[in-house]
Design a protein around this motif. Structure first.
Motif, PDB file in Angstrom:
ATOM      1  N   UNK A  71     -65.468 -37.723  26.279  1.00 55.95           N
ATOM      2  CA  UNK A  71     -64.517 -38.923  26.049  1.00 55.95           C
ATOM      3  C   UNK A  71     -63.405 -38.289  25.016  1.00 55.95           C
ATOM      4  N   UNK A  72     -63.610 -37.355  24.285  1.00 55.24           N
ATOM      5  CA  UNK A  72     -62.502 -37.155  23.396  1.00 55.24           C
ATOM      6  C   UNK A  72     -61.698 -36.246  24.323  1.00 55.24           C
ATOM      7  N   UNK A  73     -61.920 -35.261  25.098  1.00 57.59           N
ATOM      8  CA  UNK A  73     -60.941 -34.765  26.080  1.00 57.59           C
ATOM      9  C   UNK A  73     -60.222 -35.709  26.885  1.00 57.59           C
ATOM     10  N   UNK A  74     -60.656 -36.593  27.246  1.00 57.20           N
ATOM     11  CA  UNK A  74     -59.885 -37.723  28.178  1.00 57.20           C
ATOM     12  C   UNK A  74     -58.933 -38.351  27.225  1.00 57.20           C
ATOM     13  N   UNK A  75     -59.210 -38.776  25.977  1.00 54.85           N
ATOM     14  CA  UNK A  75     -58.457 -39.294  25.132  1.00 54.85           C
ATOM     15  C   UNK A  75     -57.243 -38.279  24.783  1.00 54.85           C
ATOM     16  N   UNK A  76     -57.523 -37.127  24.637  1.00 58.18           N
ATOM     17  CA  UNK A  76     -56.393 -36.070  24.426  1.00 58.18           C
ATOM     18  C   UNK A  76     -55.788 -36.146  25.695  1.00 58.18           C
ATOM     19  N   UNK A  77     -56.078 -36.110  26.990  1.00 57.30           N
ATOM     20  CA  UNK A  77     -55.510 -36.182  27.859  1.00 57.30           C
ATOM     21  C   UNK A  77     -54.554 -37.157  28.264  1.00 57.30           C
ATOM     22  N   UNK A  78     -54.713 -38.367  27.653  1.00 55.95           N
ATOM     23  CA  UNK A  78     -53.954 -39.823  27.636  1.00 55.95           C
ATOM     24  C   UNK A  78     -52.664 -39.265  26.723  1.00 55.95           C
ATOM     25  N   UNK A  79     -52.526 -38.301  25.952  1.00 54.59           N
ATOM     26  CA  UNK A  79     -51.667 -38.260  24.887  1.00 54.59           C
ATOM     27  C   UNK A  79     -50.709 -36.838  24.946  1.00 54.59           C
ATOM     28  N   UNK A  80     -51.549 -35.808  25.393  1.00 59.41           N
ATOM     29  CA  UNK A  80     -50.940 -34.484  25.720  1.00 59.41           C
ATOM     30  C   UNK A  80     -51.254 -33.936  27.059  1.00 59.41           C
ATOM     31  N   UNK A  81     -50.464 -32.969  27.576  1.00 57.40           N
ATOM     32  CA  UNK A  81     -50.626 -32.127  28.572  1.00 57.40           C
ATOM     33  C   UNK A  81     -51.951 -31.561  28.391  1.00 57.40           C
ATOM     34  N   UNK A  82     -53.145 -31.845  29.297  1.00 53.67           N
ATOM     35  CA  UNK A  82     -54.383 -31.107  29.347  1.00 53.67           C
ATOM     36  C   UNK A  82     -54.850 -30.748  30.551  1.00 53.67           C
ATOM     37  N   UNK A  83     -55.455 -29.534  30.612  1.00 52.55           N
ATOM     38  CA  UNK A  83     -56.023 -29.205  32.293  1.00 52.55           C
ATOM     39  C   UNK A  83     -56.973 -30.229  32.632  1.00 52.55           C
ATOM     40  N   UNK A  84     -56.813 -30.961  33.685  1.00 50.20           N
ATOM     41  CA  UNK A  84     -57.684 -31.951  34.122  1.00 50.20           C
ATOM     42  C   UNK A  84     -59.185 -31.507  34.536  1.00 50.20           C
ATOM     43  N   UNK A  85     -59.117 -29.997  34.826  1.00 51.92           N
ATOM     44  CA  UNK A  85     -60.207 -29.613  35.261  1.00 51.92           C
ATOM     45  C   UNK A  85     -61.168 -29.178  33.987  1.00 51.92           C
TER      46      UNK A  85
END
Length: 195
Positions: free
Chosen positions: A142-156
């Motif tokens: 959940x935290x990683x999904x939230x991070x991905x909504x605001x910063x470039x994050x590896x979807x894998x």
């Protein structure tokens, strides 16, 4: 090879931490929260492994997962786009790691007792510990999904955490005699209790 001789550096005494690249960030930063929660999930898997003495295959898989979770943490601790010409590319979670989890889910799920209700965390000590690891992994996701909504994050990284929580659920059922000793949810059970 990683070499750590100094355990404390005092650089975090101001409430910041260094990532793999980029400026220092506050320790409450969402990216730090993401990889910190992945580390917490890894620790709970380590606790679960205490109970795997009679299940060496599960122990071996959990050991591989612990190593993979360090990759996930490194991935999350490395913000920004990768330089395609870099001599040493950033460590990123790869689809093959997620595919390994999917193969394990399919393998273990094939022999499980069909579900008749939702499963409550519990049963054997290993199953209970795997359920704790599953819930911490879901929080990391959940935290990683939230991070991905605001910063470039590896979807894998998100996909890996999603599959990992599924595998931990399946392994918990395996630890409960392939689901025959699962503790099942009984809806409204206390509504029938007389005072």
């Amino acid at each position: 090879m990683v070499k750590l001789n100094v355990i404390y550096t005092k650089t975090g005494d101001d409430g910041t931490t260094g990532l793999v690249r980029g400026p220092r960030r506050p320790k409450y930063d969402l990216r730090v929260e993401a990889y910190g929660t992945v580390d917490e999930a890894n620790a709970t898997i380590g606790q679960a492994r205490i109970h795997t003495t009679s299940m060496p295959k599960i122990d071996m898989i959990l050991g591989r997962i612990q190593n993979d979770l360090f990759d996930v943490g490194s991935d999350l601790a490395t913000p920004g786009a990768d330089d395609p010409d870099a001599e040493h590319p950033s460590l990123r979670v790869r689809p093959v790691q997620t595919e390994f989890l999917e193969k394990q889910i399919d393998h273990f799920n094939a022999d499980l007792e069909p579900l008749r209700s939702f499963v409550l965390p519990g049963g054997t000590p290993l199953a209970a510990a795997l359920h704790v690891a599953r819930t911490v992994t879901r929080r990391a996701e959940r935290i990683t999904v939230e991070l991905a909504a605001t910063e470039d994050t590896n979807p894998e990284a998100v996909r890996y955490l999603n599959r990992l929580s599924d595998l931990l659920f399946v392994m918990a059922r395996v630890a409960n005699a392939n689901g025959t000793r699962d503790v099942l949810w009984v809806p409204g059970v206390y509504g029938d209790v007389k005072k």
